[in-house]
Scaffold this motif. Structure first.
Motif, short mmCIF file in Angstrom:
data_model
loop_
_atom_site.label_atom_id
_atom_site.label_comp_id
_atom_site.label_asym_id
_atom_site.label_seq_id
_atom_site.Cartn_x
_atom_site.Cartn_y
_atom_site.Cartn_z
N ARG A 78 0.79 -1.23 0.02
CA ARG A 78 -0.09 -0.14 -0.13
C ARG A 78 0.79 1.18 -0.04
O ARG A 78 2.03 1.30 0.24
CB ARG A 78 -0.94 -0.06 1.25
N ASN A 79 0.13 2.38 -0.37
CA ASN A 79 0.87 3.72 -0.21
C ASN A 79 2.02 3.73 -1.34
O ASN A 79 3.14 4.46 -1.01
CB ASN A 79 1.62 4.06 1.20
N ARG A 80 1.78 3.17 -2.24
CA ARG A 80 2.40 3.32 -3.47
C ARG A 80 1.83 3.60 -4.89
O ARG A 80 2.47 3.64 -6.07
CB ARG A 80 3.40 1.97 -3.70
N GLY A 81 0.81 3.91 -4.56
CA GLY A 81 0.11 4.39 -5.90
C GLY A 81 -0.83 3.34 -6.69
O GLY A 81 -1.54 3.60 -7.64
N ILE A 82 -0.75 2.10 -6.12
CA ILE A 82 -1.50 1.13 -6.61
C ILE A 82 -2.94 1.24 -6.70
O ILE A 82 -3.68 0.96 -7.64
CB ILE A 82 -0.93 -0.43 -6.17
N GLY A 83 -3.56 1.43 -5.66
CA GLY A 83 -4.90 1.84 -5.44
C GLY A 83 -5.47 2.66 -6.42
O GLY A 83 -6.35 2.78 -7.19
#
Ligand SMILES: CC(C)(COP(=O)(O)OP(=O)(O)OC[C@H]1O[C@@H](n2cnc3c(N)ncnc32)[C@H](O)[C@@H]1OP(=O)(O)O)[C@@H](O)C(=O)NCCC(=O)NCCS
Length: 145
Positions: A78-83
């Motif tokens: 998470r928090n890597r831009g995937i969502g």
């Protein structure tokens, strides 16, 4: 290279695993296949080096409205831009078929998901009493395209 692509049957176990550890509901395997059958373009996975890190799926409600059913990213990634990228792809696919409104529900306790959606143009329009199987309320959120 990362890739966002349509969900296929072979992804089932990996997607189910991400759902199980990310979402507080129990979903049976058949549900994912039913969602795929209903609208495969709206069911997208984020893959890198053959591994699935997240997915989004939804359904068409009417010619102008779609509903996000699930969006989840593996906790370690998470928090890597995937969502954001999955949601953006979902928005693009929806736009391309003339959709004007995206709706979804989120747990009132999911502060992070609520702010994630707010920061991406969604607004809370309703509170849904006892929406989840554990009795928790939900918020309905809407974004106009
Ligand atoms: C909600 C959820 C899907 C977000 O996925 P994610 O991959 O972490 O989302 P992103 O990385 O795109 O964005 C999360 C934050 O990381 C930040 N971020 C994005 N890219 C980043 C990067 N390259 N480096 C550092 N931070 C980054 C974003 O700014 C964002 O913060 P913001 O919402 O305040 O703008 C994920 O937290 C999740 O699976 N939660 C559990 C399931 C859930 O609640 N789903 C929603 C209800 S269905």
């Amino acid at each position: 290279m990362p890739l966002i692509r349509r969900f296929k049957k072979e992804d089932l176990e990996k997607v189910r695993n991400i759902a199980d550890i990310s979402l507080k509901e129990e979903y049976n395997t058949e549900l994912f296949l039913t969602i795929k059958e209903m609208w495969n373009d709206g069911f997208q996975v984020y893959e890198i080096s053959g591994e699935i890190r997240g997915f989004i799926c939804g359904m068409i409600i009417d010619p102008e409205t779609v509903r996000v059913l699930m969006l989840a990213v593996h906790p370690l990634f998470r928090n890597r831009g995937i969502g954001s990228r999955l949601l953006q792809r979902f928005v693009e696919i929806s736009s391309s078929i003339g959709i004007k409104k995206i709706v979804l529900e989120v747990r009132v306790s999911s502060k992070r998901a609520i702010s994630f959606y707010r920061n991406r143009g969604f607004q809370i329009t309703d509170r849904l009493k006892d929406f989840y199987t554990n009795g928790e309320d939900g918020y309905k959120m809407v974004r106009f395209l």
